[in-house]
Write a protein that holds these residues in place. Structure first.
Motif: not given
Ligand code: HBI
Ligand code: FE
Length: 285
Positions: A267-280
């Motif tokens: 699935t595509e992600l919106a420009a502001d999508a937040v993906v759980a537990d990814e390193h920020r």
């Protein structure tokens, strides 16, 4: 031969450039006579303001390479820059009337020819111009073409682009360009720093991308990046952070065909999508 211009994003205005003076490959001569004293003064003021913002926000490689542009008080002659660029990394810049279609664009990059729009924004567009102008292309894109690793990446991107077009994966690949070459960040011991041309040539987005608490800064990951849509006429909500330019070159060296097949199943992600537990990454101090 008159060639069909292209318009970036959803703007409804006709393109600014005079495409009737472009050759079949969309290149033209830099029309140096077009620049008025006011144009040279606009360029001088843009350069002066932007160069003063760089310390603590732009990556060291960009700051070190910027003087290669030469003239700061007037629009440089492309031939003068090429006199330094070609011996440095084999690249040359070529004038184009503005944005060009993707296949001619990729073809030029694959030949180590970087297309530089030759018109300059008007004084009333000092803070923002919809389409890339000569200041965006020269100040934003050209300095890092003097950096051998980055210069090799841009050529590899051009070669990959021609393949992507054959595979119908241009949208995925243009996201890669957008989130690296235009709006990429790189991590350093002092915190994240900007290397993307769209950030480095923007008075407002440079500090926003590095210091603002609003956007998220996620670790560079080709699959995650290619799933993520981008915004053309506002600051980015998501920035992707490299560990090094070598990481960018290594990540894009393999054949992307299996990657395109995989990413098109997701699935595509919106420009502001937040993906759980990814390193920020935190904003820089
Ligand atoms: N044309 N002149 C010019 N400059 C660009 O940066 C450019 C372009 N055409 C297409 C394009 N960039 C992007 O869509 C790339 O991702 C292909
Ligand atoms: Fe650009």
């Amino acid at each position: 031969m008159a060639v069909a211009p292209v318009v970036y994003g959803s703007s409804d205005r006709p393109p600014r450039g005079d495409y009737t003076r472009a050759a079949d490959d969309y290149t033209c001569e830099q029309d140096y006579a077009q620049y008025s004293p006011a144009d040279h003064d606009t360029y001088r003021r843009l350069y002066e303001r932007q160069a003063a913002l760089l310390p603590g926000l732009a990556c060291d490689e960009f700051i070190a390479a910027l003087p290669n542009l030469g003239a700061r008080d007037r629009i440089p002659r492309f031939a003068d820059i090429n006199g330094r660029l070609k011996p440095a990394t084999g690249w040359q810049i070529v004038a184009v009337p503005g944005l060009i279609p993707e296949v001619p664009f990729f073809s030029l990059l694959a030949r180590r020819l970087f297309p530089v729009t030759d018109w300059l924004r008007k004084p009333e567009e000092f803070d923002y111009v919809v389409e890339p102008d000569v200041f965006h292309d020269l100040f934003g894109h050209v300095p890092l073409l003097f950096n051998p690793v980055f210069a090799d990446y841009i050529q590899a991107y051009g070669q990959g682009g021609l393949k992507a077009e054959r595979l119908g994966s241009c949208e995925h690949l243009s996201r890669l360009y957008w989130y690296t070459v235009e709006f990429g960040l790189i991590d350093t011991p002092a915190g994240v720093r900007a290397y993307g041309a769209g950030i480095l040539s923007s008075a407002g987005e440079l500090a926003h991308s590095v210091r603002s608490p609003e956007p998220q800064r996620v670790a560079f990951d080709v699959m995650r990046l290619m799933r993520t849509r981008y915004k053309i006429d506002s600051y980015q909500s998501t920035y992707f952070v490299l560990k090094s330019f070598a990481e960018l070159f290594d990540a894009t060296a393999p054949d992307f065909t299996p990657l395109y097949a995989q990413v098109s199943q997701q699935t595509e992600l919106a420009a502001d999508a937040v993906v759980a537990d990814e390193h920020r990454y935190p904003a820089a101090a």
